[in-house]
Write a protein that holds these residues in place. Structure first.
Motif, PDB file in Angstrom:
ATOM      1  N   ALA A 106      -6.063  -7.293  -7.233  1.00 31.62           N
ATOM      2  CA  ALA A 106      -5.157  -8.407  -6.908  1.00 31.62           C
ATOM      3  C   ALA A 106      -5.754  -9.298  -5.821  1.00 31.62           C
ATOM      4  O   ALA A 106      -5.700 -10.526  -5.909  1.00 31.62           O
ATOM      5  CB  ALA A 106      -3.800  -7.872  -6.462  1.00 31.62           C
ATOM      6  N   LEU A 107      -6.327  -8.690  -4.805  1.00 32.51           N
ATOM      7  CA  LEU A 107      -6.935  -9.449  -3.711  1.00 32.51           C
ATOM      8  C   LEU A 107      -8.134 -10.240  -4.219  1.00 32.51           C
ATOM      9  O   LEU A 107      -8.319 -11.410  -3.881  1.00 32.51           O
ATOM     10  CB  LEU A 107      -7.344  -8.487  -2.587  1.00 32.51           C
TER      11      LEU A 107
ATOM     12  N   ALA B 122      -3.860   3.025  -5.985  1.00 37.21           N
ATOM     13  CA  ALA B 122      -3.165   1.872  -5.388  1.00 37.21           C
ATOM     14  C   ALA B 122      -4.169   0.928  -4.725  1.00 37.21           C
ATOM     15  O   ALA B 122      -4.029  -0.295  -4.817  1.00 37.21           O
ATOM     16  CB  ALA B 122      -2.130   2.351  -4.375  1.00 37.21           C
ATOM     17  N   LEU B 123      -5.193   1.495  -4.068  1.00 28.79           N
ATOM     18  CA  LEU B 123      -6.237   0.677  -3.450  1.00 28.79           C
ATOM     19  C   LEU B 123      -6.986  -0.121  -4.508  1.00 28.79           C
ATOM     20  O   LEU B 123      -7.289  -1.298  -4.309  1.00 28.79           O
ATOM     21  CB  LEU B 123      -7.206   1.560  -2.658  1.00 28.79           C
TER      22      LEU B 123
ATOM     23  N   HIS C   1      -4.046  -9.729   4.473  1.00 35.82           N
ATOM     24  CA  HIS C   1      -4.081  -8.796   3.347  1.00 35.82           C
ATOM     25  C   HIS C   1      -5.440  -8.107   3.279  1.00 35.82           C
ATOM     26  O   HIS C   1      -5.517  -6.896   3.039  1.00 35.82           O
ATOM     27  CB  HIS C   1      -3.795  -9.556   2.052  1.00 35.82           C
TER      28      HIS C   1
ATOM     29  N   MET D 199       0.833  -1.167   0.000  1.00 35.86           N
ATOM     30  CA  MET D 199       0.000   0.000   0.000  1.00 35.86           C
ATOM     31  C   MET D 199       0.882   1.236   0.000  1.00 35.86           C
ATOM     32  O   MET D 199       1.997   1.224   0.506  1.00 35.86           O
ATOM     33  CB  MET D 199      -0.856  -0.062   1.263  1.00 35.86           C
TER      34      MET D 199
ATOM     35  N   ARG E  29      -5.829  -1.122  -7.435  1.00 35.43           N
ATOM     36  CA  ARG E  29      -4.951  -2.211  -7.889  1.00 35.43           C
ATOM     37  C   ARG E  29      -4.902  -3.323  -6.845  1.00 35.43           C
ATOM     38  O   ARG E  29      -4.936  -4.511  -7.182  1.00 35.43           O
ATOM     39  CB  ARG E  29      -3.549  -1.674  -8.169  1.00 35.43           C
ATOM     40  N   ASP E  30      -4.824  -2.935  -5.582  1.00 31.20           N
ATOM     41  CA  ASP E  30      -4.790  -3.915  -4.502  1.00 31.20           C
ATOM     42  C   ASP E  30      -6.102  -4.705  -4.460  1.00 31.20           C
ATOM     43  O   ASP E  30      -6.098  -5.916  -4.234  1.00 31.20           O
ATOM     44  CB  ASP E  30      -4.550  -3.195  -3.175  1.00 31.20           C
TER      45      ASP E  30
ATOM     46  N   ASP F 110      -5.721  -5.449   6.039  1.00 30.09           N
ATOM     47  CA  ASP F 110      -4.960  -4.260   5.658  1.00 30.09           C
ATOM     48  C   ASP F 110      -5.724  -3.464   4.608  1.00 30.09           C
ATOM     49  O   ASP F 110      -5.819  -2.234   4.676  1.00 30.09           O
ATOM     50  CB  ASP F 110      -3.577  -4.671   5.146  1.00 30.09           C
ATOM     51  N   PHE F 111      -6.273  -4.163   3.627  1.00 35.12           N
ATOM     52  CA  PHE F 111      -7.063  -3.523   2.582  1.00 35.12           C
ATOM     53  C   PHE F 111      -8.249  -2.761   3.198  1.00 35.12           C
ATOM     54  O   PHE F 111      -8.509  -1.611   2.849  1.00 35.12           O
ATOM     55  CB  PHE F 111      -7.558  -4.570   1.583  1.00 35.12           C
TER      56      PHE F 111
ATOM     57  N   THR G 106      -7.133   0.393   5.052  1.00 30.51           N
ATOM     58  CA  THR G 106      -6.734   1.420   4.094  1.00 30.51           C
ATOM     59  C   THR G 106      -7.954   2.045   3.428  1.00 30.51           C
ATOM     60  O   THR G 106      -8.032   3.267   3.276  1.00 30.51           O
ATOM     61  CB  THR G 106      -5.787   0.827   3.030  1.00 30.51           C
TER      62      THR G 106
END
Length: 123
Positions: A21-22, A14-15, A42, A1, A17-18, A45-46, A49
Motif C-alpha cells: 500500500a505504501l 500485515a507488514l 506512514h 499495523m 500488505r502495508d 511507522d513502517f 515496525t
C-alpha cells in the motif's frame, strides 16, 4: 499495523500488505503532495515496525524465511522511494542547463511506470 501480541507470521503478512500500500501511494501520489497524504509518517511507522519484526525474528529458530520476507517488503518500499527521489531530482535538473552528456532523462511518468511494472515480479 497489527498488535505486537500477534504471531510474527501474522505481523509479517500485515507488514507486507502495508509495504504494498505504501509503495503504491509513493508511486501514484504527486511528489508535491507526498507530505499532504501523511506518507512521511506512514513510512516512519513502517520502518519502525519492520525493524522490530526483524529483531524479533532474528532470534527465532528458523527465522531466515521471515527475515527474507521482511527484507523483500522493505525493498519494495525503498525502490519506490528511489523512484520518487529520482523524479524529484530530475524535476530540479530540468530547471537547470544541460550538462552536455547528450542523454535524455526519462519522463516522470515513464520512471514511475517502470517501477510499477516491476511490481509484478514481487507479488
Amino acid at each position: 499495523m497489527s498488535r505486537t501480541s500477534d504471531p510474527p507470521t501474522a505481523r509479517i503478512a500485515a507488514l507486507e500488505r502495508d509495504a504494498d500500500a505504501l509503495r503504491r501511494a509513493f508511486l501514484t501520489t504527486p511528489v508535491f503532495a507526498l507530505d499532504d497524504h501523511g506518507l512521511h509518517a506512514h513510512f516512519e511507522d513502517f520502518g519502525r515496525t519492520a525493524l522490530a519484526l526483524f529483531r524479533e525474528t532474528a532470534r527465532l529458530d528458523g527465522g531466515e524465511q521471515s527475515i527474507l520476507r521482511i527484507e523483500a517488503a522493505y525493498h519494495r518500499v525503498h525502490e519506490a522511494l528511489q523512484a520518487v527521489a529520482t523524479l524529484a531530482l530530475s524535476d530540479t535538473a530540468a530547471a537547470l542547463p544541460a550538462h552536455g552528456n547528450g542523454r535524455a532523462e526519462p519522463s516522470s511518468h515513464d520512471l514511475r511506470q517502470s517501477v510499477i511494472r516491476r511490481d509484478t515480479q514481487f507479488s
